[in-house]
Enzyme design. Structure first.
Site, PDB file in Angstrom:
ATOM      1  N   ALA A  27      44.602 -25.192 -19.397  1.00  0.00           N
ATOM      2  CA  ALA A  27      43.731 -24.017 -19.563  1.00  0.00           C
ATOM      3  C   ALA A  27      43.525 -23.839 -21.058  1.00  0.00           C
ATOM      4  O   ALA A  27      43.986 -22.869 -21.658  1.00  0.00           O
ATOM      5  CB  ALA A  27      44.369 -22.788 -18.934  1.00  0.00           C
TER       6      ALA A  27
ATOM      7  N   LEU B  91      38.337 -24.101 -24.024  1.00  0.00           N
ATOM      8  CA  LEU B  91      37.248 -24.568 -24.896  1.00  0.00           C
ATOM      9  C   LEU B  91      37.517 -24.409 -26.385  1.00  0.00           C
ATOM     10  O   LEU B  91      36.578 -24.240 -27.164  1.00  0.00           O
ATOM     11  CB  LEU B  91      35.932 -23.863 -24.549  1.00  0.00           C
ATOM     12  CG  LEU B  91      35.271 -24.303 -23.237  1.00  0.00           C
ATOM     13  CD1 LEU B  91      34.015 -23.471 -23.005  1.00  0.00           C
ATOM     14  CD2 LEU B  91      34.909 -25.787 -23.286  1.00  0.00           C
TER      15      LEU B  91
ATOM     16  N   ASN C  21      29.721 -33.239 -25.454  1.00  0.00           N
ATOM     17  CA  ASN C  21      29.892 -32.308 -24.346  1.00  0.00           C
ATOM     18  C   ASN C  21      29.537 -30.910 -24.837  1.00  0.00           C
ATOM     19  O   ASN C  21      30.108 -30.419 -25.803  1.00  0.00           O
ATOM     20  CB  ASN C  21      31.344 -32.372 -23.844  1.00  0.00           C
ATOM     21  CG  ASN C  21      31.571 -31.505 -22.634  1.00  0.00           C
ATOM     22  OD1 ASN C  21      31.730 -30.292 -22.745  1.00  0.00           O
ATOM     23  ND2 ASN C  21      31.583 -32.112 -21.459  1.00  0.00           N
TER      24      ASN C  21
ATOM     25  N   LYS D 167      27.519 -32.264 -16.031  1.00  0.00           N
ATOM     26  CA  LYS D 167      28.883 -32.450 -15.521  1.00  0.00           C
ATOM     27  C   LYS D 167      29.181 -31.438 -14.433  1.00  0.00           C
ATOM     28  O   LYS D 167      29.143 -30.229 -14.663  1.00  0.00           O
ATOM     29  CB  LYS D 167      29.900 -32.331 -16.656  1.00  0.00           C
ATOM     30  CG  LYS D 167      31.326 -32.640 -16.221  1.00  0.00           C
ATOM     31  CD  LYS D 167      32.213 -32.920 -17.408  1.00  0.00           C
ATOM     32  CE  LYS D 167      33.620 -33.273 -16.993  1.00  0.00           C
ATOM     33  NZ  LYS D 167      34.457 -33.607 -18.168  1.00  0.00           N
TER      34      LYS D 167
ATOM     35  N   GLY E 244      38.021 -38.615 -12.879  1.00  0.00           N
ATOM     36  CA  GLY E 244      38.955 -37.791 -12.123  1.00  0.00           C
ATOM     37  C   GLY E 244      40.133 -38.659 -11.711  1.00  0.00           C
ATOM     38  O   GLY E 244      40.075 -39.359 -10.712  1.00  0.00           O
TER      39      GLY E 244
ATOM     40  N   THR F 282      37.752 -30.733 -13.705  1.00  0.00           N
ATOM     41  CA  THR F 282      39.065 -30.485 -13.106  1.00  0.00           C
ATOM     42  C   THR F 282      38.973 -29.545 -11.902  1.00  0.00           C
ATOM     43  O   THR F 282      38.045 -28.756 -11.777  1.00  0.00           O
ATOM     44  CB  THR F 282      40.007 -29.865 -14.141  1.00  0.00           C
ATOM     45  OG1 THR F 282      39.378 -28.702 -14.680  1.00  0.00           O
ATOM     46  CG2 THR F 282      40.321 -30.844 -15.251  1.00  0.00           C
TER      47      THR F 282
ATOM     48  N   CYS G 210      33.446 -25.882 -16.564  1.00  0.00           N
ATOM     49  CA  CYS G 210      34.769 -25.608 -17.125  1.00  0.00           C
ATOM     50  C   CYS G 210      35.418 -24.463 -16.362  1.00  0.00           C
ATOM     51  O   CYS G 210      34.868 -23.364 -16.301  1.00  0.00           O
ATOM     52  CB  CYS G 210      34.697 -25.262 -18.602  1.00  0.00           C
ATOM     53  SG  CYS G 210      36.337 -24.948 -19.274  1.00  0.00           S
TER      54      CYS G 210
END
Ligand SMILES: Cc1cc2nc3c(=O)[nH]c(=O)nc-3n(C[C@H](O)[C@H](O)[C@H](O)COP(=O)(O)OP(=O)(O)OC[C@H]3O[C@@H](n4cnc5c(N)ncnc54)[C@H](O)[C@@H]3O)c2cc1C
Lengths: 313, 253
Positions: A67, A70, A95, A161, A239, A189, A126
């Site tokens: 976590a 960003l 990104n 994404k 992944g 994720t 995200c």
């Protein structure tokens, strides 16, 4: 080994996944970054972002939760880091993250003049930011609008994404393509959490985090299969990839290229080793190019039902 | 230059119940305060590497001292002399030397591990060193004879009084920090570090602490191991900005 994604030529189909490779500098001392198909740099926002309070990560069975929130130096400071990457003459994919369409757009406007930027990966998935992020990636109408707006902001390829935290990933995939996506990357994720029994509380200060690592590979493979069957743009699969065997499986599921994330933490050489492993697999099995194995498992799957009473049906 | 190394294990000793000392073949030259990031399994289970401090280093030969607290450190302890260890390093910064001729070093439990090399480095630099070693009990004053042999001013504190003074190690160190114009170094549990930092600040001593966090990459890329710091930056990474921080720079949790 070369592949072409959204008009960008890559020397091989292996990229570093965003957030797991910084701006490349940390891993440049382990191997020559030219050995990568592309470097996908850290999620970059228009303004600097401090990220979430610690603890930010927890190891889990077969993976980890993060976590980070960003944390990044902002697009202006990122410029310097991206220019520095130019030295390796490897395609750089930036990104792009934000909390509003205007913020995503601002990142692109701050970086678009850089020749080093080959494409943008738009992070609409995200799970660790309060506004924006995943919220953008779960509503098809919002996705169409955002991609359309960004399409107007740049001539460079847009890779969207996707989040796995949706009921039907193909709905979002189609929305991104409708908005003008040149390619899709997945999966980001999976939303998860961890509890510390001794301390009787959640491990992550953010409460929830994004699960990555080998544990999520089957989910990612399934979604890559579904999305690459649903849309006509190339799919970058990721992944839980931790070596050539995993990478080949993703290519066979329909990915045109792959990205490696958390496995870099355990083995900093996993990317170049995967490139070599794919190359060896192709040679040993008489394939002339990566393209020949993209979606191969689908073709075999279609045959499976026809030939005998066993298998598919 | 960061390197992925595969070094032979020369010696793996149990130095106390639940505590191992591991000596590696020549290959990594580290400074006091740095650490190595060890891959304890050839598979991805456990998924992440384990950070272990440099306990000592002579001519590129590393020694690690670690407590077995879970699966990762147990797998490490199961490795035998002759096997190779996959590690990244040396990583992180190191304990800085200052122009002060005196040093006070405070250790809590396994926090003593990186301080052995620091004590040796301080002595080599000609500093006068006072060392305070605290633990729950006598059994957890790991390698106490070796630490004692290293410094003239050696003091012990235990929670139960089974060795040295029955007190918190910070109580023993407090008057020395107050009275001596020394640089203060510490590694140990967070509450201990917080108290050492408070004392050092109170008496105007420069103070350096070595911090721990859960690490993932160990090389500064993942931003998973940050600690809150004062100032605009807000967070800094334990793995590359640390593990050694100026005590006044960080918030202690
Ligand atoms: C920079 C740095 C240097 C380090 N140097 C050393 C060293 O020299 N010697 C050493 O013994 N350890 C050191 N550590 C701590 C060491 O990395 C951990 O003990 C180890 O990662 C635990 O792994 P495990 O799989 O055995 O335990 P896990 O399965 O990860 O944890 C088992 C249990 O132990 C607890 N635990 C985990 N880490 C710690 C910890 N650090 N302290 C107390 N309890 C913990 C967990 O909460 C859990 O309850 C260092 C850590 C850092 C960040």
């Amino acid at each position: 080994m070369t592949v072409k994604i959204a008009g960008v030529s890559l020397a091989n189909p292996v990229m570093s996944a965003s957030g797991c490779f910084g701006y490349g500098e940390e891993y440049a001392s382990f191997f020559d970054l030219r050995r990568l198909g592309a470097v996908v740099v850290k999620g970059t926002t228009a303004e600097p972002c401090a990220g979430n309070p610690p603890p930010r990560m927890a190891e889990t069975t077969g993976g980890m939760l993060n976590a980070i929130g960003l944390q990044n130096p902002g697009a202006v400071a990122a410029r310097e880091k991206i220019i520095a990457l130019q030295h390796y003459s490897v395609p750089v994919i930036v990104n792009v993250s934000g909390h509003s369409a205007a913020q995503y757009r601002a990142v692109i406007e701050l970086l678009d003049d850089l020749a080093a930027v080959a494409a943008y990966e738009i992070n609409i998935s995200c799970p660790n930011v309060k506004a924006g992020g995943m919220a953008f990636g779960t509503d098809p109408a919002v996705v169409v609008g955002l991609v359309r707006e960004l399409r107007g902001a740049t001539k460079k390829p847009l890779i969207i994404k996707l989040s796995p935290n949706v009921t039907d990933v193909t709905v979002i995939a189609r929305a991104a393509v409708e908005g003008g996506a040149d390619a899709l990357s997945l999966i980001n994720t999976l939303l998860g959490m961890a509890i510390d029994m001794e301390r009787r509380r959640p491990v992550l200060a953010n409460l929830t985090g994004g699960l990555s690592g080998p544990a999520i590979k089957p989910v990612a493979l399934r979604m890559v299969w579904q999305v690459s069957s649903a849309v006509d743009v190339p799919v970058i699969g990721m992944g839980g990839i931790s070596g050539a065997r995993d990478a080949v499986e993703f290519l066979m599921a329909g990915a045109s290229a792959v990205a490696i994330g958390a496995a870099n933490f355990t083995n900093p050489l996993v990317c170049p080793e995967t490139v070599e492993g794919i190359s060896a697999y192709l040679a040993e099995n008489g394939f002339a190019s990566v393209k020949e194995i993209v979606g191969l498992a689908k073709k075999e799957w279609l045959k499976m039902g026809d030939e005998s009473g066993c298998g598919k049906k | 230059m960061l390197k992925l190394q595969k070094l032979e294990i020369i010696k793996q000793e149990s130095v106390a119940p639940g505590h191992q000392r591991l000596t590696l073949a020549k290959g990594i030259n580290a400074l006091a305060g740095q650490f190595v990031h060890v891959r304890v399994s050839e598979t991805y289970d456990p998924f992440l590497r384990r950070p272990i401090s440099v306990h000592d280093c002579t001519e590129g030969r590393l020694v690690l001292l670690y407590r077995t607290v879970g699966r990762g450190t147990e797998l490490l302890a199961a490795k035998k002399a002759g096997e190779t260890l996959d590690l990244l390093g040396p990583l992180g910064n190191s304990f800085p030397l200052t122009d002060r001729p005196q040093a006070v070093v405070v250790a809590g439990g396994i926090g003593a591990a990186p301080l052995y090399y620091l004590l040796r480095s301080l002595k080599l630099a000609g500093k006068q060193v006072s060392f305070f070693y605290g633990a729950r009990n006598e059994a957890e004053l790991i390698l106490r004879d070796e630490y004692r042999a290293l410094v003239a001013n050696y003091s012990e504190a235990t929670d139960d009084g089974s060795a040295g003074t029955r007190a918190l190690v910070t109580h023993l160190a407090a008057p020395v920090i107050a009275g001596l114009d020394a640089t203060v170094y510490a590694c140990g549990p967070s509450p201990m570090l917080k108290e050492v930092a408070r004392l050092a600040d109170c008496y105007g001593r420069s103070c350096f602490v070595s911090l721990e966090a859960q690490l993932a990459c160990g090389v500064g890329a993942c931003l998973g191991c940050v600690v809150p710091v004062k100032g605009r930056e807000k967070y800094r990474r334990v793995c590359v900005d640390g593990p050694v921080f100026a005590a006044g720079e960080v918030f202690f949790c």
